[in-house]
Design an enzyme around this catalytic site. Structure first.
Site, PDB file in Angstrom:
ATOM      1  N   CYS A 124       0.836  -1.041   0.072  1.00  0.00           N
ATOM      2  CA  CYS A 124       0.158  -0.085  -0.051  1.00  0.00           C
ATOM      3  C   CYS A 124       0.743   1.157  -0.087  1.00  0.00           C
ATOM      4  CB  CYS A 124      -1.020  -0.136   1.206  1.00  0.00           C
ATOM      5  SG  CYS A 124      -2.085  -1.445   1.463  1.00  0.00           S
ATOM      6  N   HIS A 378      -8.771   3.225  -2.744  1.00  0.00           N
ATOM      7  CA  HIS A 378      -7.344   2.697  -2.353  1.00  0.00           C
ATOM      8  C   HIS A 378      -6.685   2.074  -3.532  1.00  0.00           C
ATOM      9  CE1 HIS A 378      -3.919   1.535  -0.513  1.00  0.00           C
ATOM     10  NE2 HIS A 378      -4.272   0.601   0.330  1.00  0.00           N
ATOM     11  N   CYS A 408      -0.548   2.070   6.463  1.00  0.00           N
ATOM     12  CA  CYS A 408      -0.355   0.953   6.760  1.00  0.00           C
ATOM     13  C   CYS A 408       0.008   0.057   5.505  1.00  0.00           C
ATOM     14  CB  CYS A 408      -1.344  -0.008   7.614  1.00  0.00           C
ATOM     15  SG  CYS A 408      -2.956   0.050   6.848  1.00  0.00           S
ATOM     16  N   GLY A 410       0.441  -4.001   4.035  1.00  0.00           N
ATOM     17  CA  GLY A 410       0.379  -5.284   4.150  1.00  0.00           C
ATOM     18  C   GLY A 410       1.454  -6.170   4.513  1.00  0.00           C
TER      19      GLY A 410
END
Length: 417
Positions: A124, A378, A408, A410
Site C-alpha cells: 500500500c 485505495h 499501513c 500489508g
C-alpha cells in the site's frame, strides 16, 4: 538582509552539511532551513479514483491510466530529456508485465527513449516509496530530475491469491505464517485488540464520504481528466466518456443505515464494506528535483520532502503501522506532532485509521480533511502519490506549511513522510 549575506549563509550551510558527521536518524536539511539541496516536488497530479469493476475505469488499462498524468508532468515545460527516471509504484500486476505497461505509458505521454522506467512494490505504500526512491537517487547524484508515479487497475489485474505451495519453514514460523492473514481479518484484529467499536468505524465512514463530497470542486486542481471507454456492468454497453470526478463518494450515510451492513470478513465482526477502503482504479505522478534545479528552470516549489521512514509491526495487526511510523518521520524532520498542520492517513479500514488517530492523540480537524480511502478508494500502488498530491494542494490552499502522509502496509509495516 543583504542578498550577499544570504548567499554566504547558504554556502556555509552547504559546506557544514558535508563536513559534519552523518547521522542516519536525521535529514541533511531540517524543517527550519531552506537550501538548494532540498528535494522538492514541483507538481503532483492524479486521475480521478474510480470504483473497481463497476466504476468508470473498469475497462481502462494501467497504461491508459498512467499516460495522462505523465503528460501533465510534461506540461510544466521541463525538457523530458532531462528526466533521468520514472519510478512507478504498483502492486497487483505481474512485475514484468506492469513494467512494460509503464514504459509504454512513458512513450505515449511523450518521453523519449532516453528516459528510463522502473517499478516498485511495497504494497500500500508503493507510491510513497516511489517518491522516496526518486528523492534518494537525486540526492545521491544518479540524476537531477525524476518522476515518481503510481498506478493500479484493480478492475483488470488479477486478484491476490497464493499461486504456489508454501514450504515447511513458512508454516512453522509465526511471523511468516501471519503474513498470510487476510487484510479484512487484520482489521478485525485491530478493532478487537484496541477496542474500536462498530459505531467508531461507521462514524469515520460517514465523515470520510461527507468530506470527500465537500471537496469535489477543490479536487479539480489535482485531477487530470481522462478520456476513456466505460463498460456498463449491467448492460455491457460501452460508451466513450471523460472522467474528472471520483466516482466512489456516497454522502448522506447514517449510523442506522451503515449498521444494517453485515460484517464482510468475520461472523459477528465489525468491519464491513461500508467502513473499509474501496477496491479502485487510478494513477498519480509527481515531478521531483533539487531546489537549485527548480530555481534554474524557473519552476515553482509545491513541497519539500523532509523525511521518510518505514517501520515494522506484527503482520496480523498491520493497520497500526502509521501510529509507529509517523512519530519517527516527524522526529527525523526535527519536528513534533504539534508542528504538523495536516495529516493524510490512509483509511485502509476505519478500525485502523481510528486507532492510529487515537493513539497519536490527533484531532480529526487536521486528519483527512478532504476525506480518505473509505470514500475515495485505495488503488494500491497509486495511493501514496495520490495522498501527496491531495496534501500539497490543500496545504497551499490553506497557506499552511507542514503535512504528513502515512499508510499501513500489508505484511506488517507502516510508512510515513
Amino acid at each position: 538582509v543583504d542578498q550577499s549575506v544570504l548567499i554566504s549563509m547558504e554556502r556555509a550551510s552547504a559546506i557544514l552539511s558535508h563536513i559534519q558527521p552523518s547521522n542516519s536518524n536525521s535529514t541533511p536539511n531540517t524543517a527550519a532551513t531552506k537550501s538548494g539541496e532540498d528535494i522538492v516536488i514541483v507538481t503532483a497530479v492524479r486521475t480521478a479514483i474510480c470504483k473497481g469493476r463497476r466504476g468508470y475505469f473498469n475497462s481502462t488499462s494501467a497504461t491508459a491510466l498512467l499516460t495522462p498524468v505523465l503528460k501533465k508532468i510534461l506540461e510544466t515545460g521541463v525538457d523530458p530529456k532531462l528526466i533521468g527516471d520514472i519510478v512507478v509504484g504498483t502492486v497487483q500486476a505481474p512485475g514484468s508485465l506492469r513494467h512494460i505497461e509503464c514504459r509504454m505509458a512513458g512513450f505515449v505521454a511523450g518521453f523519449p527513449k532516453e528516459t528510463c522506467v522502473s517499478t516498485v512494490n511495497r504494497q500500500c505504500s508503493s507510491g510513497l516509496q516511489a517518491i522516496a526512491d526518486v528523492a534518494a537517487a537525486i540526492r545521491a547524484g544518479y540524476y537531477d530530475i525524476g518522476v515518481a508515479a503510481g498506478v493500479e487497475s484493480m478492475s483488470l489485474d488479477s486478484k491476490f491469491s497464493w499461486y504456489a505451495p508454501l514450504f515447511n519453514e513458512v508454516t512453522k514460523n509465526e511471523g511468516a505464517r501471519n503474513c498470510m492473514t487476510p487484510m479484512g481479518i487484520t482489521s478485525e484484529n485491530v478493532a478487537e485488540k484496541f477496542g474500536i467499536t462498530r459505531v467508531d468505524q461507521d462514524t469515520l465512514a460517514i465523515q470520510s464520504h461527507a468530506r470527500a463530497k465537500a471537496a469535489e470542486q477543490r479536487f479539480k486542481e489535482e485531477i487530470v481528466p481522462v478520456t476513456t471507454v466505460w463498460k456498463d456492468p449491467k448492460t455491457g454497453k460501452q460508451s466513450k466518456i471523460v472522467v474528472d470526478t471520483d466516482d466512489g463518494v456516497r454522502p448522506g450515510g447514517t449510523i442506522e443505515g451503515l449498521g444494517k451492513l453485515k460484517a464482510a470478513f468475520k461472523k459477528g465482526g465489525s468491519t464491513t464494506a461500508g467502513n473499509s477502503s474501496q477496491v479502485s482504479d487510478g494513477a498519480a505522478a509527481a515531478l521531483i528535483m533539487k531546489r537549485s534545479t527548480a530555481d534554474k528552470l524557473g519552476l515553482p516549489v509545491l513541497g519539500i520532502l523532509r523525511s521518510f521512514v518505514v517501520r515494522g509491526c506484527p503482520p496480523e495487526i498491520m493497520g497500526i503501522g502509521p501510529a509507529i511510523a509517523i512519530p519517527d518521520a516527524v522526529k527525523q524532520a526535527g519536528l513534533s506532532l504539534d508542528d504538523i498542520d495536516l495529516y493524510e492517513i490512509n483509511e485502509a479500514f476505519a478500525s485502523q485509521a481510528t486507532y492510529c488517530v487515537k493513539k497519536l492523540g490527533l484531532s480529526w480537524d487536521k486528519v483527512n480533511v478532504n476525506g480518505g480511502a473509505i470514500a475515495l478508494g485505495h488503488p494500491l500502488g497509486c495511493t501514496g502519490v495520490r495522498m501527496v498530491a491531495t496534501l500539497l494542494h490543500e496545504l497551499k490552499r490553506r497557506n499552511k506549511k507542514r503535512g504528513i502522509v502515512s499508510m499501513c502496509i500489508g505484511s506488517g509495516m507502516g510508512a510515513a513522510a
